[in-house]
Design an enzyme around this catalytic site. Structure first.
Site, short mmCIF file in Angstrom:
data_model
loop_
_atom_site.label_atom_id
_atom_site.label_comp_id
_atom_site.label_asym_id
_atom_site.label_seq_id
_atom_site.Cartn_x
_atom_site.Cartn_y
_atom_site.Cartn_z
N ARG A 1 78.43 59.51 -23.00
CA ARG A 1 77.65 58.54 -23.00
C ARG A 1 78.18 57.52 -23.66
O ARG A 1 78.01 56.04 -23.24
CB ARG A 1 77.31 59.44 -24.29
CG ARG A 1 75.78 60.15 -23.66
CD ARG A 1 75.19 60.61 -24.82
NE ARG A 1 76.05 62.15 -25.82
CZ ARG A 1 75.20 61.36 -27.19
NH1 ARG A 1 74.74 61.10 -27.65
NH2 ARG A 1 76.61 62.30 -27.95
N ASP B 1 72.21 57.54 -24.41
CA ASP B 1 71.43 58.13 -23.63
C ASP B 1 69.82 57.88 -23.50
O ASP B 1 69.30 56.75 -23.98
CB ASP B 1 71.22 59.87 -23.58
CG ASP B 1 70.52 60.88 -24.39
OD1 ASP B 1 69.89 59.88 -25.42
OD2 ASP B 1 71.31 61.70 -24.68
N TYR C 1 82.48 65.50 -14.13
CA TYR C 1 81.20 65.31 -14.31
C TYR C 1 80.20 64.47 -13.78
O TYR C 1 81.14 63.52 -12.98
CB TYR C 1 80.32 65.03 -16.27
CG TYR C 1 81.55 65.05 -16.83
CD1 TYR C 1 80.10 66.17 -17.52
CD2 TYR C 1 82.28 65.41 -17.21
CE1 TYR C 1 81.18 66.74 -18.88
CE2 TYR C 1 82.82 66.22 -18.99
CZ TYR C 1 81.98 66.65 -19.86
OH TYR C 1 82.42 68.02 -20.27
N ASP D 1 74.88 68.87 -23.81
CA ASP D 1 74.29 67.52 -24.72
C ASP D 1 72.45 68.82 -23.35
O ASP D 1 73.11 69.05 -23.09
CB ASP D 1 73.80 65.58 -24.59
CG ASP D 1 74.84 66.06 -25.42
OD1 ASP D 1 75.89 65.74 -26.29
OD2 ASP D 1 75.27 64.23 -25.08
#
Length: 301
Positions: free
Chosen positions: A181, A89, A75, A47
Protein backbone atom coordinates in the site's frame (compact mmCIF):
# COMPACT_ATOMS: atom_id res chain seq x y z
CA UNK A 1 0.66 -25.21 36.24
CA UNK A 2 -0.43 -24.04 32.78
CA UNK A 3 -3.28 -25.67 30.93
CA UNK A 4 -2.13 -28.40 28.55
CA UNK A 5 -2.90 -27.48 24.96
CA UNK A 6 -5.15 -29.95 23.18
CA UNK A 7 -4.50 -31.38 19.74
CA UNK A 8 -2.03 -33.46 17.80
CA UNK A 9 1.73 -33.12 17.85
CA UNK A 10 1.92 -32.61 14.10
CA UNK A 11 4.62 -30.62 12.32
CA UNK A 12 4.95 -29.22 8.83
CA UNK A 13 3.71 -26.53 6.47
CA UNK A 14 0.29 -26.14 4.86
CA UNK A 15 0.07 -23.61 2.03
CA UNK A 16 -3.22 -21.73 1.79
CA UNK A 17 -4.39 -19.62 -1.14
CA UNK A 18 -6.11 -17.04 1.05
CA UNK A 19 -9.27 -15.42 -0.33
CA UNK A 20 -10.24 -11.80 0.21
CA UNK A 21 -12.18 -11.31 3.44
CA UNK A 22 -10.78 -13.28 6.38
CA UNK A 23 -7.84 -12.13 8.46
CA UNK A 24 -4.60 -14.12 8.45
CA UNK A 25 -5.26 -15.08 12.08
CA UNK A 26 -8.70 -16.46 11.17
CA UNK A 27 -7.12 -18.62 8.45
CA UNK A 28 -4.52 -19.97 10.88
CA UNK A 29 -7.24 -20.80 13.41
CA UNK A 30 -9.22 -22.68 10.75
CA UNK A 31 -6.16 -24.68 9.71
CA UNK A 32 -5.32 -25.51 13.32
CA UNK A 33 -8.90 -26.75 13.81
CA UNK A 34 -8.91 -28.73 10.55
CA UNK A 35 -5.57 -30.37 11.35
CA UNK A 36 -6.42 -30.80 15.06
CA UNK A 37 -2.97 -29.35 15.72
CA UNK A 38 -1.62 -28.17 19.04
CA UNK A 39 0.31 -25.26 17.61
CA UNK A 40 0.10 -23.15 14.46
CA UNK A 41 1.34 -19.83 13.11
CA UNK A 42 1.87 -18.08 9.78
CA UNK A 43 4.80 -16.55 7.92
CA UNK A 44 3.78 -13.01 6.99
CA UNK A 45 0.42 -11.31 7.49
CA UNK A 46 -1.85 -10.57 4.54
CA UNK A 47 -4.42 -7.79 4.86
CA UNK A 48 -8.03 -9.08 4.92
CA UNK A 49 -8.66 -7.74 1.41
CA UNK A 50 -5.49 -9.39 0.02
CA UNK A 51 -5.32 -12.86 -1.52
CA UNK A 52 -2.63 -15.42 -2.21
CA UNK A 53 0.03 -17.35 -0.34
CA UNK A 54 -0.43 -17.69 3.38
CA UNK A 55 2.02 -20.34 4.59
CA UNK A 56 0.78 -21.89 7.84
CA UNK A 57 3.36 -23.57 10.08
CA UNK A 58 2.30 -26.37 12.41
CA UNK A 59 4.11 -27.70 15.47
CA UNK A 60 7.91 -27.68 15.17
CA UNK A 61 7.68 -25.91 11.80
CA UNK A 62 6.77 -22.72 13.70
CA UNK A 63 10.48 -22.55 14.63
CA UNK A 64 11.29 -22.05 10.92
CA UNK A 65 8.83 -19.15 10.43
CA UNK A 66 11.56 -16.45 10.68
CA UNK A 67 13.35 -17.93 7.66
CA UNK A 68 10.23 -17.66 5.50
CA UNK A 69 9.51 -14.18 6.84
CA UNK A 70 13.05 -13.13 5.86
CA UNK A 71 12.81 -14.73 2.38
CA UNK A 72 11.96 -12.87 -0.80
CA UNK A 73 8.30 -12.77 -1.75
CA UNK A 74 6.37 -11.62 -4.82
CA UNK A 75 3.18 -9.58 -5.12
CA UNK A 76 0.94 -8.74 -8.05
CA UNK A 77 -1.15 -5.67 -7.38
CA UNK A 78 -3.33 -3.15 -9.17
CA UNK A 79 -2.96 0.55 -8.41
CA UNK A 80 -5.90 2.89 -8.89
CA UNK A 81 -4.48 6.13 -10.20
CA UNK A 82 -6.02 9.53 -9.51
CA UNK A 83 -7.30 8.83 -5.99
CA UNK A 84 -5.66 8.72 -2.56
CA UNK A 85 -7.36 7.20 0.49
CA UNK A 86 -6.68 7.29 4.22
CA UNK A 87 -5.94 3.54 4.26
CA UNK A 88 -3.96 3.53 0.97
CA UNK A 89 -6.36 0.86 -0.35
CA UNK A 90 -9.89 0.71 -1.75
CA UNK A 91 -11.45 0.24 1.71
CA UNK A 92 -10.58 3.74 2.88
CA UNK A 93 -12.09 7.19 2.61
CA UNK A 94 -11.10 9.31 -0.37
CA UNK A 95 -8.67 12.09 0.56
CA UNK A 96 -7.66 13.67 -2.75
CA UNK A 97 -8.29 13.21 -6.46
CA UNK A 98 -6.56 14.19 -9.69
CA UNK A 99 -7.46 14.15 -13.38
CA UNK A 100 -3.84 13.50 -14.35
CA UNK A 101 -3.17 10.08 -15.88
CA UNK A 102 0.52 9.42 -16.61
CA UNK A 103 1.38 7.31 -19.65
CA UNK A 104 3.18 3.97 -19.44
CA UNK A 105 6.57 5.51 -20.11
CA UNK A 106 6.22 7.92 -17.19
CA UNK A 107 5.14 5.10 -14.89
CA UNK A 108 8.09 2.89 -15.89
CA UNK A 109 10.48 5.77 -15.30
CA UNK A 110 9.00 6.41 -11.84
CA UNK A 111 9.32 2.74 -10.83
CA UNK A 112 13.12 2.96 -10.90
CA UNK A 113 13.12 4.99 -7.67
CA UNK A 114 11.43 2.10 -5.84
CA UNK A 115 14.02 -0.58 -6.69
CA UNK A 116 16.94 -1.54 -4.46
CA UNK A 117 17.36 -0.55 -0.83
CA UNK A 118 14.66 2.02 -0.17
CA UNK A 119 12.94 3.67 2.80
CA UNK A 120 9.18 3.61 3.09
CA UNK A 121 6.71 5.02 5.61
CA UNK A 122 4.07 2.47 6.70
CA UNK A 123 0.40 3.30 6.09
CA UNK A 124 -1.48 5.09 8.87
CA UNK A 125 -3.71 2.03 9.04
CA UNK A 126 -1.02 -0.54 9.80
CA UNK A 127 0.05 -2.84 12.63
CA UNK A 128 3.08 -0.71 13.47
CA UNK A 129 3.20 0.00 17.21
CA UNK A 130 3.23 3.57 18.53
CA UNK A 131 3.89 3.73 22.27
CA UNK A 132 2.67 0.16 22.58
CA UNK A 133 -0.53 0.70 20.58
CA UNK A 134 -1.21 -0.37 16.99
CA UNK A 135 -1.24 2.52 14.52
CA UNK A 136 -4.52 1.41 12.97
CA UNK A 137 -6.30 1.79 16.32
CA UNK A 138 -5.17 5.40 16.59
CA UNK A 139 -6.00 6.02 12.94
CA UNK A 140 -9.56 4.75 13.50
CA UNK A 141 -9.90 7.42 16.19
CA UNK A 142 -8.98 10.06 13.64
CA UNK A 143 -5.41 10.62 14.84
CA UNK A 144 -2.76 11.46 12.24
CA UNK A 145 0.67 10.11 13.13
CA UNK A 146 4.17 10.66 11.87
CA UNK A 147 5.42 7.13 11.35
CA UNK A 148 9.13 6.54 10.96
CA UNK A 149 10.40 5.32 7.60
CA UNK A 150 11.56 1.71 7.46
CA UNK A 151 14.08 0.02 5.19
CA UNK A 152 12.90 -2.32 2.44
CA UNK A 153 14.81 -4.23 -0.22
CA UNK A 154 12.98 -4.34 -3.56
CA UNK A 155 14.56 -6.73 -6.04
CA UNK A 156 12.25 -5.83 -8.92
CA UNK A 157 9.15 -3.76 -9.66
CA UNK A 158 7.62 -4.20 -13.09
CA UNK A 159 4.68 -2.81 -15.01
CA UNK A 160 2.87 -5.90 -16.32
CA UNK A 161 -0.51 -4.53 -17.45
CA UNK A 162 -2.41 -1.30 -18.09
CA UNK A 163 -6.06 -2.42 -18.34
CA UNK A 164 -7.31 1.18 -18.63
CA UNK A 165 -6.07 4.75 -18.00
CA UNK A 166 -7.16 4.60 -14.35
CA UNK A 167 -5.39 1.37 -13.41
CA UNK A 168 -1.91 -0.12 -13.61
CA UNK A 169 -0.92 -3.65 -12.60
CA UNK A 170 2.55 -4.15 -11.11
CA UNK A 171 4.60 -7.11 -9.94
CA UNK A 172 7.06 -6.63 -7.08
CA UNK A 173 9.66 -8.96 -5.58
CA UNK A 174 10.84 -7.71 -2.19
CA UNK A 175 12.23 -8.64 1.20
CA UNK A 176 10.52 -8.58 4.56
CA UNK A 177 8.67 -5.66 6.08
CA UNK A 178 7.29 -4.17 2.90
CA UNK A 179 3.91 -2.47 2.59
CA UNK A 180 2.51 -2.71 -0.92
CA UNK A 181 0.00 0.00 0.00
CA UNK A 182 2.90 2.36 0.69
CA UNK A 183 4.38 1.58 -2.73
CA UNK A 184 1.07 2.47 -4.40
CA UNK A 185 0.69 5.65 -2.34
CA UNK A 186 4.26 6.81 -2.96
CA UNK A 187 4.15 5.94 -6.66
CA UNK A 188 1.00 8.05 -7.04
CA UNK A 189 2.72 10.91 -5.24
CA UNK A 190 5.82 10.61 -7.44
CA UNK A 191 3.64 10.70 -10.54
CA UNK A 192 1.69 13.69 -9.21
CA UNK A 193 -1.66 11.94 -9.57
CA UNK A 194 -2.20 10.10 -6.25
CA UNK A 195 -2.84 6.37 -6.01
CA UNK A 196 -3.95 3.47 -3.85
CA UNK A 197 -4.04 -0.33 -4.02
CA UNK A 198 -7.18 -1.70 -5.67
CA UNK A 199 -6.26 -5.40 -5.59
CA UNK A 200 -3.35 -7.29 -4.03
CA UNK A 201 -2.20 -10.89 -4.40
CA UNK A 202 0.92 -12.57 -2.97
CA UNK A 203 1.93 -14.99 -5.70
CA UNK A 204 4.84 -16.62 -3.87
CA UNK A 205 6.68 -16.42 -0.57
CA UNK A 206 10.06 -18.12 -0.26
CA UNK A 207 9.53 -21.70 -1.49
CA UNK A 208 5.72 -21.52 -1.36
CA UNK A 209 3.55 -20.81 -4.44
CA UNK A 210 -0.04 -19.60 -4.50
CA UNK A 211 -0.79 -22.09 -7.28
CA UNK A 212 0.03 -24.92 -4.85
CA UNK A 213 -2.20 -23.54 -2.09
CA UNK A 214 -5.42 -25.02 -0.76
CA UNK A 215 -8.59 -22.95 -0.67
CA UNK A 216 -10.61 -22.51 2.51
CA UNK A 217 -13.27 -24.65 0.84
CA UNK A 218 -10.65 -27.40 0.51
CA UNK A 219 -9.84 -27.04 4.20
CA UNK A 220 -13.50 -27.43 5.18
CA UNK A 221 -13.97 -30.41 2.85
CA UNK A 222 -10.83 -32.28 3.97
CA UNK A 223 -10.88 -31.25 7.64
CA UNK A 224 -9.62 -33.83 10.12
CA UNK A 225 -8.96 -36.44 7.45
CA UNK A 226 -5.84 -38.22 6.14
CA UNK A 227 -6.47 -36.50 2.80
CA UNK A 228 -5.67 -33.13 4.40
CA UNK A 229 -2.60 -34.56 6.14
CA UNK A 230 -1.35 -35.62 2.71
CA UNK A 231 -0.99 -31.94 1.73
CA UNK A 232 1.34 -31.22 4.65
CA UNK A 233 4.84 -30.23 3.57
CA UNK A 234 7.84 -31.14 5.77
CA UNK A 235 9.13 -28.54 8.22
CA UNK A 236 12.44 -28.66 6.35
CA UNK A 237 10.73 -26.73 3.53
CA UNK A 238 11.02 -23.67 5.73
CA UNK A 239 14.80 -24.03 5.69
CA UNK A 240 15.24 -24.00 1.90
CA UNK A 241 17.31 -20.81 1.96
CA UNK A 242 19.86 -22.24 4.43
CA UNK A 243 22.63 -24.73 3.58
CA UNK A 244 22.26 -28.23 5.01
CA UNK A 245 24.90 -30.17 6.93
CA UNK A 246 24.70 -33.80 8.07
CA UNK A 247 24.90 -34.61 11.76
CA UNK A 248 26.65 -37.71 13.01
CA UNK A 249 24.62 -40.00 15.30
CA UNK A 250 26.43 -38.65 18.36
CA UNK A 251 26.22 -35.11 17.00
CA UNK A 252 22.45 -35.41 16.53
CA UNK A 253 22.02 -36.52 20.13
CA UNK A 254 24.08 -33.60 21.41
CA UNK A 255 22.25 -31.13 19.20
CA UNK A 256 18.83 -32.34 20.37
CA UNK A 257 20.01 -31.61 23.92
CA UNK A 258 20.96 -28.07 22.90
CA UNK A 259 24.72 -28.68 22.80
CA UNK A 260 27.21 -28.23 19.94
CA UNK A 261 27.32 -31.39 17.85
CA UNK A 262 29.59 -32.80 15.14
CA UNK A 263 28.35 -32.29 11.59
CA UNK A 264 29.66 -32.85 8.08
CA UNK A 265 29.34 -30.08 5.54
CA UNK A 266 31.35 -29.29 2.41
CA UNK A 267 29.62 -26.09 1.22
CA UNK A 268 29.68 -24.11 4.46
CA UNK A 269 32.28 -21.88 6.01
CA UNK A 270 33.10 -20.99 9.59
CA UNK A 271 30.31 -18.92 11.11
CA UNK A 272 27.71 -19.72 8.42
CA UNK A 273 24.14 -20.24 9.56
CA UNK A 274 22.91 -23.65 8.44
CA UNK A 275 20.70 -26.54 9.49
CA UNK A 276 21.67 -30.05 10.47
CA UNK A 277 19.80 -33.18 9.48
CA UNK A 278 20.04 -36.76 10.68
CA UNK A 279 18.45 -39.57 8.67
CA UNK A 280 16.56 -37.03 6.60
CA UNK A 281 15.04 -35.06 9.48
CA UNK A 282 15.95 -31.59 10.69
CA UNK A 283 17.70 -31.63 14.05
CA UNK A 284 18.78 -28.04 14.62
CA UNK A 285 19.65 -24.65 13.13
CA UNK A 286 22.79 -22.86 14.19
CA UNK A 287 26.28 -21.65 13.28
CA UNK A 288 28.94 -23.89 11.78
CA UNK A 289 32.21 -23.72 13.71
CA UNK A 290 35.17 -26.07 13.33
CA UNK A 291 33.17 -29.14 12.35
CA UNK A 292 30.38 -28.53 14.84
CA UNK A 293 26.99 -26.89 14.70
CA UNK A 294 26.30 -24.53 17.59
CA UNK A 295 22.49 -24.65 17.80
CA UNK A 296 20.17 -21.68 18.11
CA UNK A 297 16.99 -23.69 17.40
CA UNK A 298 16.43 -27.37 18.14
CA UNK A 299 13.67 -29.49 16.59
CA UNK A 300 11.88 -32.12 18.64
CA UNK A 301 11.10 -34.49 15.79
Amino acid sequence: MGRKRKGRDISGWLVIDKPAGPTSTAVVNKVRWAMDAKKAGHAGTLDPTATGVLAVALGEATKTVPYITDALKAYEFTVRLGVSTNTDDAEGEVLETSDLRPDDAAIKDALAAFIGDIEQVPPQFSAVKIDGERAYKRARDGEEMELAARPLFVESLLLIDRPDPDHVTLEMVCGKGGYVRSIARDLGAALGCYGHVRELRRIWSGPFEATDGLSLEDIDRLAKSPDLDAHLLPLEKGLDDLPEVKATAEGATRLRNGNPGMVIGTDVEYGDECWASFKGQAVAVGRFKAGELHPSRVFNT
